[in-house]
Design a protein around this motif. Structure first.
Motif, short mmCIF file in Angstrom:
data_model
loop_
_atom_site.label_atom_id
_atom_site.label_comp_id
_atom_site.label_asym_id
_atom_site.label_seq_id
_atom_site.Cartn_x
_atom_site.Cartn_y
_atom_site.Cartn_z
N SER A 91 23.23 70.45 -18.67
CA SER A 91 23.66 70.21 -17.72
C SER A 91 23.32 69.40 -16.24
O SER A 91 24.32 69.36 -15.82
CB SER A 91 24.42 71.21 -17.53
N ASP A 92 22.58 69.32 -16.11
CA ASP A 92 22.18 68.92 -15.42
C ASP A 92 22.28 67.44 -15.22
O ASP A 92 21.67 66.91 -14.05
CB ASP A 92 20.57 69.44 -14.23
N THR A 93 21.22 66.52 -16.22
CA THR A 93 21.03 65.61 -16.32
C THR A 93 22.39 64.73 -17.45
O THR A 93 22.03 63.20 -17.32
CB THR A 93 19.63 65.17 -17.23
N LEU A 94 23.31 65.00 -17.86
CA LEU A 94 24.23 64.63 -18.81
C LEU A 94 26.00 65.31 -18.32
O LEU A 94 25.99 66.11 -18.75
CB LEU A 94 23.60 64.95 -20.20
N ASP A 95 26.26 64.62 -17.97
CA ASP A 95 27.92 64.44 -17.29
C ASP A 95 28.54 63.27 -17.86
O ASP A 95 27.96 62.22 -17.24
CB ASP A 95 28.30 64.94 -16.35
N LEU A 96 30.01 63.41 -17.25
CA LEU A 96 30.60 62.03 -16.95
C LEU A 96 30.08 61.44 -15.70
O LEU A 96 30.36 60.53 -16.00
CB LEU A 96 32.07 62.34 -16.76
N ASP A 97 30.22 62.50 -15.01
CA ASP A 97 30.04 61.48 -13.42
C ASP A 97 28.52 60.57 -13.56
O ASP A 97 28.03 58.66 -13.38
CB ASP A 97 29.30 62.21 -12.50
N THR A 98 27.25 61.50 -14.18
CA THR A 98 26.06 60.41 -14.70
C THR A 98 26.27 59.57 -15.49
O THR A 98 26.18 58.49 -15.16
CB THR A 98 24.96 61.62 -15.23
N LEU A 99 26.89 59.30 -16.12
CA LEU A 99 27.00 58.95 -17.36
C LEU A 99 27.81 57.42 -17.51
O LEU A 99 27.53 56.47 -16.98
CB LEU A 99 27.43 58.96 -18.29
N THR A 100 28.30 57.50 -15.96
CA THR A 100 29.67 56.19 -15.34
C THR A 100 28.78 55.76 -14.27
O THR A 100 28.47 54.58 -14.04
CB THR A 100 30.63 56.87 -14.46
N ALA A 101 27.51 56.63 -13.52
CA ALA A 101 26.83 55.90 -12.81
C ALA A 101 25.85 55.24 -13.69
O ALA A 101 25.56 54.03 -12.39
CB ALA A 101 26.47 57.00 -11.80
N ASP A 102 25.44 55.36 -14.55
CA ASP A 102 24.19 54.87 -15.21
C ASP A 102 24.71 53.34 -15.21
O ASP A 102 24.03 52.54 -15.49
CB ASP A 102 24.15 55.61 -16.50
N VAL A 103 26.66 53.23 -15.67
CA VAL A 103 27.19 51.65 -16.00
C VAL A 103 27.26 51.04 -14.84
O VAL A 103 26.14 49.93 -14.42
CB VAL A 103 28.12 51.54 -16.48
N GLU A 104 27.42 51.81 -13.56
CA GLU A 104 26.85 50.67 -12.38
C GLU A 104 25.90 50.90 -11.44
O GLU A 104 25.30 49.48 -11.36
CB GLU A 104 27.73 52.13 -11.14
N ALA A 105 25.00 51.99 -11.75
CA ALA A 105 23.13 51.49 -11.82
C ALA A 105 22.72 49.55 -12.70
O ALA A 105 22.32 49.17 -12.30
CB ALA A 105 22.81 52.51 -11.72
N VAL A 106 23.83 49.72 -14.01
CA VAL A 106 23.62 49.32 -14.89
C VAL A 106 23.47 47.68 -13.88
O VAL A 106 23.54 46.21 -13.98
CB VAL A 106 23.51 48.64 -16.22
N ARG A 107 24.73 47.48 -13.59
CA ARG A 107 25.99 46.41 -13.24
C ARG A 107 25.02 45.92 -11.77
O ARG A 107 24.31 44.52 -11.50
CB ARG A 107 27.12 46.57 -12.55
N GLU A 108 24.92 46.91 -11.09
CA GLU A 108 24.41 46.52 -10.05
C GLU A 108 22.39 45.27 -9.67
O GLU A 108 22.73 44.82 -9.35
CB GLU A 108 23.95 47.48 -8.65
N PHE A 109 21.69 46.11 -11.04
CA PHE A 109 20.17 45.86 -11.23
C PHE A 109 20.51 44.55 -11.76
O PHE A 109 19.97 43.54 -11.76
CB PHE A 109 20.04 46.87 -12.32
N LEU A 110 21.91 44.50 -12.36
CA LEU A 110 22.04 42.91 -13.32
C LEU A 110 22.79 41.72 -11.80
O LEU A 110 22.59 40.55 -12.21
CB LEU A 110 22.44 42.78 -14.65
N GLY A 111 22.78 42.38 -11.21
CA GLY A 111 23.90 41.73 -10.31
C GLY A 111 25.21 40.97 -10.75
O GLY A 111 25.36 39.58 -10.04
N ILE A 112 25.76 41.67 -11.86
CA ILE A 112 27.16 40.95 -12.03
C ILE A 112 28.43 41.78 -11.06
O ILE A 112 28.44 42.90 -10.40
CB ILE A 112 27.09 41.34 -13.48
N GLU A 113 29.41 40.81 -10.90
CA GLU A 113 30.08 41.16 -9.55
C GLU A 113 31.21 42.14 -9.98
O GLU A 113 31.76 43.18 -10.46
CB GLU A 113 30.95 40.06 -9.19
N LYS A 114 31.12 41.73 -11.36
CA LYS A 114 31.92 42.58 -12.53
C LYS A 114 32.55 42.36 -13.79
O LYS A 114 31.84 41.47 -14.63
CB LYS A 114 34.33 41.63 -12.01
#
Length: 314
Positions: A91-114
């Motif tokens: 429960s400390d490593t897998l929840d909707l907040d974390t999974l959503t933040a993973d998507v944002e981390a991928v976006r930031e890493f790739l430098g894609i605006e939208k």
């Protein structure tokens, strides 16, 4: 492109947001003609499961998505991404907040605006929450065969299991509510799913509700075996441990400020009509119904692609 004419993507295995994430970025077919101001949509595919992978979708329909830049992400703990750490606690490593933040981390890493999140089944939750939380980085949100209300989904599974076992429906809701101390959340969804899987095993039950016919089921099973990515049990158990079957997303749907598009198969009784109706009523979603099951690209690839293109371009 490779020797077969298939678009080749660039693969990544990066430690982002505290997890080892595998993702592949496949460019549009006309990438050589694009520049920094190019408005080619970037889709990020968020698979279902939970604990599944993006490989089978990429293999089955990826060659039809050449008009877009597509990110195929294996969510944390699933597919080719690294295993969950501390799975017993989960429960400390897998929840909707974390999974959503993973998507944002991928976006930031790739430098894609939208991004345009494209979520399937359980992945619809992540797609919707990303659009709600990061509207500035979201074009629109597209969900396929969505799951958004898990106690309702558990009741659907219990109803089907009861019918197939030819026994009367015995919904444990009233009993669970009666024995739950005042002020505590009654675990209705968990009780329903336990009763359902007590009548019929999970695989057979979901197969009965997911597929339009046997050939579709066999096609997916063949693709899964060919891809050799069959795991996901740890992810599923971690989510169950943290109350997956009690999760109700509909209260958040009205907060999504981006247009929501739903593609659903009328033969997928895990999603249609109940789960789809939540989105139509509360998110004012644009709904396209296909003569298909939970994986509509298996039943009518052309119709699915046409519906997806309409959702992306409208």
């Amino acid at each position: 492109m490779d020797e077969n004419g298939d678009l080749l993507g660039e693969t990544y295995f990066e430690h982002l947001n505290g997890a080892d994430l595998y993702f592949e970025v496949v460019p549009p077919a006309n990438e050589s003609e694009t520049n920094e101001s190019d408005e080619t949509p970037t889709l990020i595919y968020l698979h279902g499961g939970p604990g599944y992978n993006s490989l089978t979708f990429r293999d089955l329909v990826g060659e039809r998505l050449t008009a877009y830049r597509v990110i195929y992400l294996d969510q944390r703990g699933g597919g080719r991404s690294g295993p969950l750490e501390g799975t017993e606690q989960g429960s400390d490593t897998l929840d909707l907040d974390t999974l959503t933040a993973d998507v944002e981390a991928v976006r930031e890493f790739l430098g894609i605006e939208k991004l345009t999140p494209l979520g399937h089944g359980f992945g619809a939750l992540i797609a919707l929450e990303y659009a709600r939380r990061f509207p500035a980085h979201t074009n629109r949100v597209i969900v396929v065969s969505p799951w958004v209300h898990f106690p309702d989904l558990a009741l659907t599974l219990l109803e089907e299991a009861s019918a197939r076992r030819n026994v009367a429906l015995d919904d444990p809701r009233a009993e669970v509510v009666a024995r739950t101390p005042e002020g505590q959340h009654p675990p209705v969804g968990a009780a329903r799913i336990e009763a359902a899987f007590g009548l019929l095993n999970a695989r057979d039950l979901l197969n009965a509700l997911h597929f339009r016919d046997a050939p579709s089921r066999m096609r997916l099973e063949f693709a899964d075996v060919e891809g050799q990515l069959m795991g996901g049990a740890e992810v599923q158990q971690a989510l169950v441990n943290q109350g997956l079957w009690e999760f109700e997303y509909p209260p958040f749907l009205a907060e999504i400020k981006k247009q929501v598009y739903v593609i659903a198969g009328t033969h997928d009784r895990t999603s249609y009509p109940a789960q789809v109706q939540w989105l139509a009523d509360l998110a004012d979603a644009d709904v396209t119904l296909l003569d298909a099951g939970h994986y509509p690209w298996l039943d009518d690839e052309d119709e699915f692609i046409a519906a997806l293109e309409e959702a992306v371009r409208r």
